[in-house]
Design a protein around this motif. Structure first.
Motif, PDB file in Angstrom:
ATOM      1  N   SER A 157     -56.880 -15.884 -34.336  1.00 49.92           N
ATOM      2  CA  SER A 157     -56.134 -14.774 -33.716  1.00 49.92           C
ATOM      3  C   SER A 157     -55.805 -15.168 -32.279  1.00 49.92           C
ATOM      4  CB  SER A 157     -56.990 -13.504 -33.728  1.00 49.92           C
ATOM      5  OG  SER A 157     -58.082 -13.650 -32.839  1.00 49.92           O
ATOM      6  N   SER A 158     -54.905 -14.422 -31.658  1.00 55.54           N
ATOM      7  CA  SER A 158     -54.556 -14.785 -30.272  1.00 55.54           C
ATOM      8  C   SER A 158     -55.760 -14.610 -29.357  1.00 55.54           C
ATOM      9  CB  SER A 158     -53.356 -13.981 -29.780  1.00 55.54           C
ATOM     10  OG  SER A 158     -53.619 -12.610 -29.825  1.00 55.54           O
ATOM     11  N   VAL A 159     -56.568 -13.572 -29.606  1.00 53.18           N
ATOM     12  CA  VAL A 159     -57.782 -13.380 -28.800  1.00 53.18           C
ATOM     13  C   VAL A 159     -58.778 -14.513 -29.091  1.00 53.18           C
ATOM     14  CG1 VAL A 159     -59.789 -11.878 -28.424  1.00 53.18           C
ATOM     15  CG2 VAL A 159     -57.505 -10.869 -28.619  1.00 53.18           C
ATOM     16  N   VAL A 177     -64.736 -19.310 -36.223  1.00 53.72           N
ATOM     17  CA  VAL A 177     -64.869 -18.832 -37.604  1.00 53.72           C
ATOM     18  C   VAL A 177     -63.487 -18.444 -38.124  1.00 53.72           C
ATOM     19  CG1 VAL A 177     -65.907 -17.096 -39.117  1.00 53.72           C
ATOM     20  CG2 VAL A 177     -67.184 -17.936 -37.119  1.00 53.72           C
ATOM     21  N   THR A 178     -63.176 -18.893 -39.342  1.00 56.44           N
ATOM     22  CA  THR A 178     -61.953 -18.475 -40.026  1.00 56.44           C
ATOM     23  C   THR A 178     -62.314 -18.189 -41.485  1.00 56.44           C
ATOM     24  OG1 THR A 178     -59.780 -19.199 -40.830  1.00 56.44           O
ATOM     25  CG2 THR A 178     -61.376 -20.932 -40.399  1.00 56.44           C
ATOM     26  N   ARG A 179     -61.468 -17.386 -42.134  1.00 57.32           N
ATOM     27  CA  ARG A 179     -61.713 -17.145 -43.566  1.00 57.32           C
ATOM     28  C   ARG A 179     -61.161 -18.294 -44.415  1.00 57.32           C
ATOM     29  NH1 ARG A 179     -58.833 -11.462 -43.952  1.00 57.32           N
ATOM     30  NH2 ARG A 179     -57.326 -12.761 -42.833  1.00 57.32           N
ATOM     31  N   THR A 243     -68.274  -6.826 -29.597  1.00 54.55           N
ATOM     32  CA  THR A 243     -67.266  -6.516 -30.609  1.00 54.55           C
ATOM     33  C   THR A 243     -65.987  -6.159 -29.854  1.00 54.55           C
ATOM     34  OG1 THR A 243     -67.729  -4.150 -30.802  1.00 54.55           O
ATOM     35  CG2 THR A 243     -69.063  -5.615 -32.146  1.00 54.55           C
ATOM     36  N   VAL A 244     -64.915  -6.912 -30.127  1.00 58.37           N
ATOM     37  CA  VAL A 244     -63.672  -6.690 -29.383  1.00 58.37           C
ATOM     38  C   VAL A 244     -62.550  -6.152 -30.275  1.00 58.37           C
ATOM     39  CG1 VAL A 244     -64.215  -8.475 -27.678  1.00 58.37           C
ATOM     40  CG2 VAL A 244     -62.817  -9.050 -29.654  1.00 58.37           C
ATOM     41  N   GLY A 245     -62.732  -6.165 -31.576  1.00 54.48           N
ATOM     42  CA  GLY A 245     -61.682  -5.685 -32.469  1.00 54.48           C
ATOM     43  C   GLY A 245     -62.277  -5.164 -33.760  1.00 54.48           C
ATOM     44  N   MET A 266     -63.633  -3.178 -24.537  1.00 49.01           N
ATOM     45  CA  MET A 266     -62.193  -2.896 -24.464  1.00 49.01           C
ATOM     46  C   MET A 266     -61.693  -3.434 -23.132  1.00 49.01           C
ATOM     47  SD  MET A 266     -61.226  -1.337 -27.187  1.00 49.01           S
ATOM     48  CE  MET A 266     -59.594  -0.783 -26.723  1.00 49.01           C
ATOM     49  N   SER A 267     -60.629  -4.198 -23.157  1.00 46.54           N
ATOM     50  CA  SER A 267     -60.167  -4.818 -21.905  1.00 46.54           C
ATOM     51  C   SER A 267     -59.689  -3.777 -20.893  1.00 46.54           C
ATOM     52  CB  SER A 267     -59.067  -5.841 -22.167  1.00 46.54           C
ATOM     53  OG  SER A 267     -57.960  -5.230 -22.764  1.00 46.54           O
ATOM     54  N   PHE A 268     -59.372  -2.542 -21.348  1.00 42.10           N
ATOM     55  CA  PHE A 268     -58.982  -1.489 -20.398  1.00 42.10           C
ATOM     56  C   PHE A 268     -60.067  -1.274 -19.349  1.00 42.10           C
ATOM     57  CE2 PHE A 268     -56.116  -0.046 -23.874  1.00 42.10           C
ATOM     58  CZ  PHE A 268     -54.943  -0.233 -23.165  1.00 42.10           C
ATOM     59  N   ARG A 317     -51.398 -14.296 -41.426  1.00 44.21           N
ATOM     60  CA  ARG A 317     -51.516 -15.749 -41.610  1.00 44.21           C
ATOM     61  C   ARG A 317     -51.244 -16.520 -40.318  1.00 44.21           C
ATOM     62  NH1 ARG A 317     -47.838 -16.765 -46.691  1.00 44.21           N
ATOM     63  NH2 ARG A 317     -46.644 -15.310 -45.453  1.00 44.21           N
ATOM     64  N   GLN A 318     -51.056 -15.783 -39.227  1.00 39.53           N
ATOM     65  CA  GLN A 318     -50.654 -16.438 -37.994  1.00 39.53           C
ATOM     66  C   GLN A 318     -51.792 -17.236 -37.365  1.00 39.53           C
ATOM     67  OE1 GLN A 318     -51.287 -13.283 -38.545  1.00 39.53           O
ATOM     68  NE2 GLN A 318     -51.366 -12.055 -36.692  1.00 39.53           N
ATOM     69  N   VAL A 319     -51.384 -18.231 -36.579  1.00 41.41           N
ATOM     70  CA  VAL A 319     -52.312 -18.942 -35.693  1.00 41.41           C
ATOM     71  C   VAL A 319     -51.696 -18.802 -34.309  1.00 41.41           C
ATOM     72  CG1 VAL A 319     -53.383 -21.150 -35.107  1.00 41.41           C
ATOM     73  CG2 VAL A 319     -52.985 -20.569 -37.508  1.00 41.41           C
TER      74      VAL A 319
HETATM   75  N1  LIG Z   1     -60.921  -5.218 -26.963  1.00 44.53           N
HETATM   76  C1  LIG Z   1     -59.698  -5.332 -26.508  1.00 44.53           C
HETATM   77  O1  LIG Z   1     -59.390  -4.923 -25.411  1.00 44.53           O
HETATM   78  C2  LIG Z   1     -58.682  -6.018 -27.380  1.00 44.53           C
HETATM   79  C3  LIG Z   1     -57.505  -6.513 -26.841  1.00 44.53           C
HETATM   80  C4  LIG Z   1     -56.621  -7.191 -27.692  1.00 44.53           C
HETATM   81  C5  LIG Z   1     -56.913  -7.305 -29.053  1.00 44.53           C
HETATM   82  N2  LIG Z   1     -58.058  -6.769 -29.528  1.00 44.53           N
HETATM   83  C6  LIG Z   1     -58.430  -6.867 -30.942  1.00 44.53           C
HETATM   84  O2  LIG Z   1     -58.716  -8.219 -31.223  1.00 44.53           O
HETATM   85  C7  LIG Z   1     -58.448  -8.466 -32.594  1.00 44.53           C
HETATM   86  C8  LIG Z   1     -57.570  -9.685 -32.677  1.00 44.53           C
HETATM   87  O3  LIG Z   1     -56.301  -9.337 -32.152  1.00 44.53           O
HETATM   88  P1  LIG Z   1     -55.133 -10.384 -32.154  1.00 44.53           P
HETATM   89  O4  LIG Z   1     -53.895  -9.710 -31.723  1.00 44.53           O
HETATM   90  O5  LIG Z   1     -55.579 -11.579 -31.406  1.00 44.53           O
HETATM   91  O6  LIG Z   1     -55.088 -10.681 -33.715  1.00 44.53           O
HETATM   92  P2  LIG Z   1     -54.118 -11.539 -34.558  1.00 44.53           P
HETATM   93  O7  LIG Z   1     -53.540 -12.623 -33.694  1.00 44.53           O
HETATM   94  O8  LIG Z   1     -53.218 -10.648 -35.282  1.00 44.53           O
HETATM   95  O9  LIG Z   1     -55.202 -12.208 -35.573  1.00 44.53           O
HETATM   96  C9  LIG Z   1     -55.195 -12.112 -36.919  1.00 44.53           C
HETATM   97  C10 LIG Z   1     -56.184 -13.125 -37.502  1.00 44.53           C
HETATM   98  O10 LIG Z   1     -57.452 -12.526 -37.609  1.00 44.53           O
HETATM   99  C11 LIG Z   1     -58.138 -13.079 -38.731  1.00 44.53           C
HETATM  100  N3  LIG Z   1     -58.832 -12.075 -39.538  1.00 44.53           N
HETATM  101  C12 LIG Z   1     -60.159 -12.057 -39.815  1.00 44.53           C
HETATM  102  N4  LIG Z   1     -60.491 -11.015 -40.560  1.00 44.53           N
HETATM  103  C13 LIG Z   1     -59.367 -10.330 -40.763  1.00 44.53           C
HETATM  104  C14 LIG Z   1     -59.083  -9.156 -41.499  1.00 44.53           C
HETATM  105  N5  LIG Z   1     -60.036  -8.467 -42.135  1.00 44.53           N
HETATM  106  N6  LIG Z   1     -57.799  -8.731 -41.514  1.00 44.53           N
HETATM  107  C15 LIG Z   1     -56.812  -9.427 -40.871  1.00 44.53           C
HETATM  108  N7  LIG Z   1     -57.047 -10.551 -40.153  1.00 44.53           N
HETATM  109  C16 LIG Z   1     -58.313 -11.004 -40.113  1.00 44.53           C
HETATM  110  C17 LIG Z   1     -57.125 -13.823 -39.534  1.00 44.53           C
HETATM  111  O11 LIG Z   1     -57.514 -15.175 -39.401  1.00 44.53           O
HETATM  112  P3  LIG Z   1     -58.283 -15.937 -40.576  1.00 44.53           P
HETATM  113  O12 LIG Z   1     -57.412 -15.756 -41.774  1.00 44.53           O
HETATM  114  O13 LIG Z   1     -58.332 -17.311 -40.052  1.00 44.53           O
HETATM  115  O14 LIG Z   1     -59.611 -15.325 -40.729  1.00 44.53           O
HETATM  116  C18 LIG Z   1     -55.784 -13.555 -38.874  1.00 44.53           C
HETATM  117  O15 LIG Z   1     -54.964 -14.698 -38.818  1.00 44.53           O
HETATM  118  C19 LIG Z   1     -57.786  -7.200 -33.154  1.00 44.53           C
HETATM  119  O16 LIG Z   1     -58.762  -6.454 -33.839  1.00 44.53           O
HETATM  120  C20 LIG Z   1     -57.333  -6.471 -31.913  1.00 44.53           C
HETATM  121  O17 LIG Z   1     -57.273  -5.073 -32.111  1.00 44.53           O
HETATM  122  C21 LIG Z   1     -58.938  -6.138 -28.721  1.00 44.53           C
END
Ligand SMILES: NC(=O)c1ccc[n+]([C@@H]2O[C@H](COP(=O)([O-])OP(=O)(O)OC[C@H]3O[C@@H](n4cnc5c(N)ncnc54)[C@H](OP(=O)(O)O)[C@@H]3O)[C@@H](O)[C@H]2O)c1
Length: 326
Positions: A157-159, A177-179, A243-245, A266-268, A317-319
């Protein structure tokens, strides 16, 4: 007239529509930004789909919580910034009113930072939310130190990718970790010290093996769900779980391991604090300069393709980051 993405009801990506709207004038302490590119975030998807954790006004809600562009107009009482300056938006306090999926938006002047020199708009759009979250969680919250083992779920994920780079910049050891084992090479190339693919490996056994059975100092988890309690057993005694997401929306069970410090991050918590934002910006600028930080872009869409960008996000499916150019 300038174009803005709005939605009148929550639902599938097709609820997003593009309308023409006059620009808003910035009020006291505000700036208007002419947006060049925006990052697409899970938060946007939660809001659009109706799973947003707080109520917001419909119809005609805007969307988008990050972006980059140039200062287009200054409200009264704004100093230290000029029309034409390239900036990154660090917070959008009312996304439904001022979301960044648009040609222009108005935000507080305190919610923009200068765009680091040499960073193009697409990369800048992929920077702030991912890296401020990774930095805020790992450095500000968990106090990550050189040599710490950091277990990062949803590492593609981007995070997750930002967390790998932030860990490397500090001298910590990122375990990704990836699935999907098909993503292993990409994650190693992204800087992971090791990759745990859950279609082949057991996360806890692998994390313990990499740490001489001690466990990791820090776990940064974007998935939660029922696997959380077991994931926590990969931590060292006295370790930290952030836990961030909640990519897995099923209920998560409370880890019973102890001693363990758990943060729901939460980054807020940090991006509305100008002192921490200054530290974050300094860290990111330094990392970009040395090349330790380099936002990974998965795919770039145009504003007309906004619904496709959301569909792509939902496919999972993004990286790296999905970016929309305006
Ligand atoms: N706390 C904060 O302030 C904050 C800020 C930004 C984002 N976030 C959270 O951080 C998380 C990641 O955000 P992002 O934008 O970086 O995500 P993203 O780029 O959309 O990442 C998606 C990736 O997560 C993996 N994944 C693992 N389990 C999954 C599941 N059950 N469903 C879907 N994808 C899953 C997948 O990789 P694999 O297939 O390789 O497992 C997928 O490619 C989100 O939950 C988002 O809400 C939190």
């Amino acid at each position: 007239m300038p174009r803005v993405v709005v939605f009148d009801e929550t639902g599938a990506p097709d609820v997003l529509q593009i309308v023409d709207e006059p620009v808003a004038e910035p009020g006291p302490g505000e700036v208007r930004v002419k947006i060049e590119a925006v990052g697409v975030n899970r938060l946007d998807q939660l809001m659009r789909s109706g799973a947003f954790p707080r109520p917001f006004r419909l119809p005609h809600a805007r969307l988008g919580c990050e972006g980059t562009g140039t200062i287009d107009a200054l409200g009264p009482d704004v100093a230290g910034i000029s029309v034409g300056d390239p900036v990154i938006i660090t917070a959008v306090p009312a996304m439904e009113l001022n979301g960044t999926y648009a040609e222009y938006t108005v935000v507080p002047a305190s919610a923009v930072i200068p765009r680091p020199a040499g960073l193009d708009a697409t990369s800048a759009a992929a920077l702030w939310v991912a890296y401020s979250t990774a930095y805020g969680a790992l450095v500000e919250k968990a106090g990550m130190r050189p040599g710490d083992h950091v277990l990062i779920t949803a590492a593609s994920s981007s995070v997750g990718l930002a967390a790998i780079q932030v860990a490397n910049q500090i001298g910590a050891v990122p375990l990704a970790v990836t699935r999907h084992s098909a993503k292993k090479d990409a994650l190693l190339a992204a800087g992971a010290a090791a990759v745990i693919a859950t279609d082949q490996d057991d996360i806890v056994k692998a994390a313990r093996a990499y740490t001489g059975e001690e466990g990791v100092e820090i776990i940064v988890d974007s998935v939660m769900g029922p696997g959380l309690a077991e994931l926590a057993t990969a931590a060292k005694r006295g370790g930290t779980l952030l836990t961030v997401g909640w990519l897995d929306p099923r209920p998560a069970s409370m880890p019973m391991v102890a001693p363990l410090t758990i943060h729901r991050y939460m980054s807020f918590e940090h991006v509305l604090n100008p002192v921490v934002v200054r530290r974050m910006a300094a860290f990111l600028t330094a990392g970009l300069r040395t090349g330790a930080l380099h936002p990974a872009i998965d795919k770039v869409f145009t504003l007309d393709e906004i619904a496709d960008a959301h569909r792509h996000l939902e496919e999972g499916r993004q990286v790296g980051k999905i970016v929309v150019t305006i």
